[in-house]
Design a protein around this motif. Structure first.
Motif, PDB file in Angstrom:
ATOM      1  N   ALA A   1       0.671   6.648  -7.116  1.00 28.80           N
ATOM      2  CA  ALA A   1      -0.174   7.530  -7.469  1.00 28.80           C
ATOM      3  C   ALA A   1       0.004   9.003  -8.120  1.00 28.80           C
ATOM      4  O   ALA A   1      -0.828   9.464  -8.969  1.00 28.80           O
ATOM      5  N   ARG A   2       1.181   9.338  -7.578  1.00 26.10           N
ATOM      6  CA  ARG A   2       1.901  10.498  -8.054  1.00 26.10           C
ATOM      7  C   ARG A   2       3.144  10.433  -8.879  1.00 26.10           C
ATOM      8  O   ARG A   2       3.889  11.411  -9.709  1.00 26.10           O
TER       9      ARG A   2
ATOM     10  N   LYS B   1       0.720  -1.332  -0.021  1.00 29.16           N
ATOM     11  CA  LYS B   1       0.056   0.013   0.193  1.00 29.16           C
ATOM     12  C   LYS B   1       0.924   1.187   0.080  1.00 29.16           C
ATOM     13  O   LYS B   1       0.425   2.181  -0.539  1.00 29.16           O
ATOM     14  N   VAL B   2       1.988   1.398   0.600  1.00 31.43           N
ATOM     15  CA  VAL B   2       3.059   2.210   0.453  1.00 31.43           C
ATOM     16  C   VAL B   2       3.237   2.570  -0.994  1.00 31.43           C
ATOM     17  O   VAL B   2       3.619   3.758  -1.390  1.00 31.43           O
ATOM     18  N   ALA B   3       3.532   1.542  -1.585  1.00 33.57           N
ATOM     19  CA  ALA B   3       3.843   1.663  -2.963  1.00 33.57           C
ATOM     20  C   ALA B   3       2.825   2.079  -3.952  1.00 33.57           C
ATOM     21  O   ALA B   3       3.082   2.929  -4.887  1.00 33.57           O
ATOM     22  N   THR B   4       1.603   1.919  -3.557  1.00 35.60           N
ATOM     23  CA  THR B   4       0.418   2.295  -4.222  1.00 35.60           C
ATOM     24  C   THR B   4       0.470   3.703  -3.977  1.00 35.60           C
ATOM     25  O   THR B   4       0.086   4.403  -5.105  1.00 35.60           O
ATOM     26  N   LEU B   5       0.577   4.292  -3.034  1.00 35.74           N
ATOM     27  CA  LEU B   5       0.507   5.789  -2.703  1.00 35.74           C
ATOM     28  C   LEU B   5       1.515   6.325  -3.384  1.00 35.74           C
ATOM     29  O   LEU B   5       1.458   7.455  -4.111  1.00 35.74           O
ATOM     30  N   ARG B   6       2.582   5.887  -3.297  1.00 36.11           N
ATOM     31  CA  ARG B   6       3.691   6.440  -4.308  1.00 36.11           C
ATOM     32  C   ARG B   6       3.477   6.524  -5.880  1.00 36.11           C
ATOM     33  O   ARG B   6       3.815   7.501  -6.408  1.00 36.11           O
TER      34      ARG B   6
ATOM     35  N   ARG C   1       1.177  -2.464 -10.354  1.00 39.88           N
ATOM     36  CA  ARG C   1       0.369  -1.216  -9.667  1.00 39.88           C
ATOM     37  C   ARG C   1       0.689  -0.970  -8.356  1.00 39.88           C
ATOM     38  O   ARG C   1       0.388   0.049  -7.636  1.00 39.88           O
ATOM     39  N   HIS C   2       1.246  -2.174  -7.426  1.00 33.10           N
ATOM     40  CA  HIS C   2       1.963  -1.833  -6.269  1.00 33.10           C
ATOM     41  C   HIS C   2       3.304  -1.899  -6.231  1.00 33.10           C
ATOM     42  O   HIS C   2       3.824  -0.800  -6.875  1.00 33.10           O
TER      43      HIS C   2
END
Length: 239
Positions: A17-18, A10-15, A49-50
């Motif tokens: 996103a931008r 989920k940390v990678a997902t946040l990264r 995506r992650h």
């Protein structure tokens, strides 16, 4: 002692996103270890995506605790795992477009396939774990593959915990006992959180490892990463 492995997808997902490198995945992994996590889990998917494939290579020399890579054993995944050589590989039956893991393996139908994969990873010195439900026949066939461990898919437990926790935990106790009798180590993961984790641990104290990502990262938004990891680790004690 049951180890806490933090899934940082989920940390990678946040990264992602931008774009760019915020938050920095390597720093998060290092911080998780510094704050007491005994392992780091990643699940690289084909669409990246992650966690991305490059992340897995970058993380390997940085992770000083247990490094667990989970995923569907496609040729590309097998190549990645054998190149990186994590402490553990967890085999999951995810379709490429799955949002998250949502079922365990049918080890009866996939016995030959899984046996070949387990043999390949074990010959490379990598501990193997097979993602399963609580059906004891499925666990028996998992043992026949030669795997070191199973990982119990705990979403049904989490979904039913608030309704009747005794009924929710019962099949998991049976499954974990069956695995123990077969000489298998037991991991657990999916939808575990600060509400339901201690009850799982109290009833199945011989669990080797829990892998937790989504709930832990969500809690960290409010509590901070260090306090969150401390809270989860406190759930894995009886004091």
């Amino acid at each position: 002692m049951t180890k806490l492995s933090v899934n940082i997808n989920k940390v990678a997902t946040l990264r992602n996103a931008r774009g760019g490198d915020m938050p920095n995945l390597l720093k998060v992994a290092i911080d998780c270890e510094a704050f007491g996590a005994e392992g780091i889990t990643v699940h690289p998917r084909p669409d990246e995506r992650h966690v991305k494939m490059k992340d897995v290579y970058d993380l390997r020399p940085k992770v000083k605790t247990e490094f667990n890579i989970e995923g569907y054993p496609s040729p590309e995944f097998i190549k990645l795992v054998k190149a990186v050589r994590p402490n553990q590989v967890t085999l999951v039956p995810d379709a490429p477009d799955a949002i998250t893991s949502n079922a365990g393996w049918d080890t009866v139908m996939n016995l030959e396939f899984l046996t070949d994969i387990v043999d390949e990873f074990k010959s490379a010195g990598i501990r193997t774990s097979i993602f399963t439900g609580t059906n004891t026949e499925i666990i028996e066939y998992a043992a026949r593959t030669g795997t070191d461990r199973i990982e119990l898919y705990t979403e049904p437990y989490a979904a039913n915990y608030s309704k009747n926790r005794e009924e929710a935990i019962a099949p998991f106790i049976e499954a974990a006992m069956a695995a123990k009798k077969l000489g298998l180590g037991v991991n657990a993961g999916h939808d575990l959180n600060l509400e339901n984790l201690n009850y799982l641990y109290t009833n199945i104290p011989w669990i080797d490892e829990v892998s937790i990502g989504h709930a832990l990262i969500c809690d960290a938004l409010y509590m901070g990463l260090e306090k969150t990891i401390e809270a989860y680790k406190s759930c894995l004690r009886n004091d």
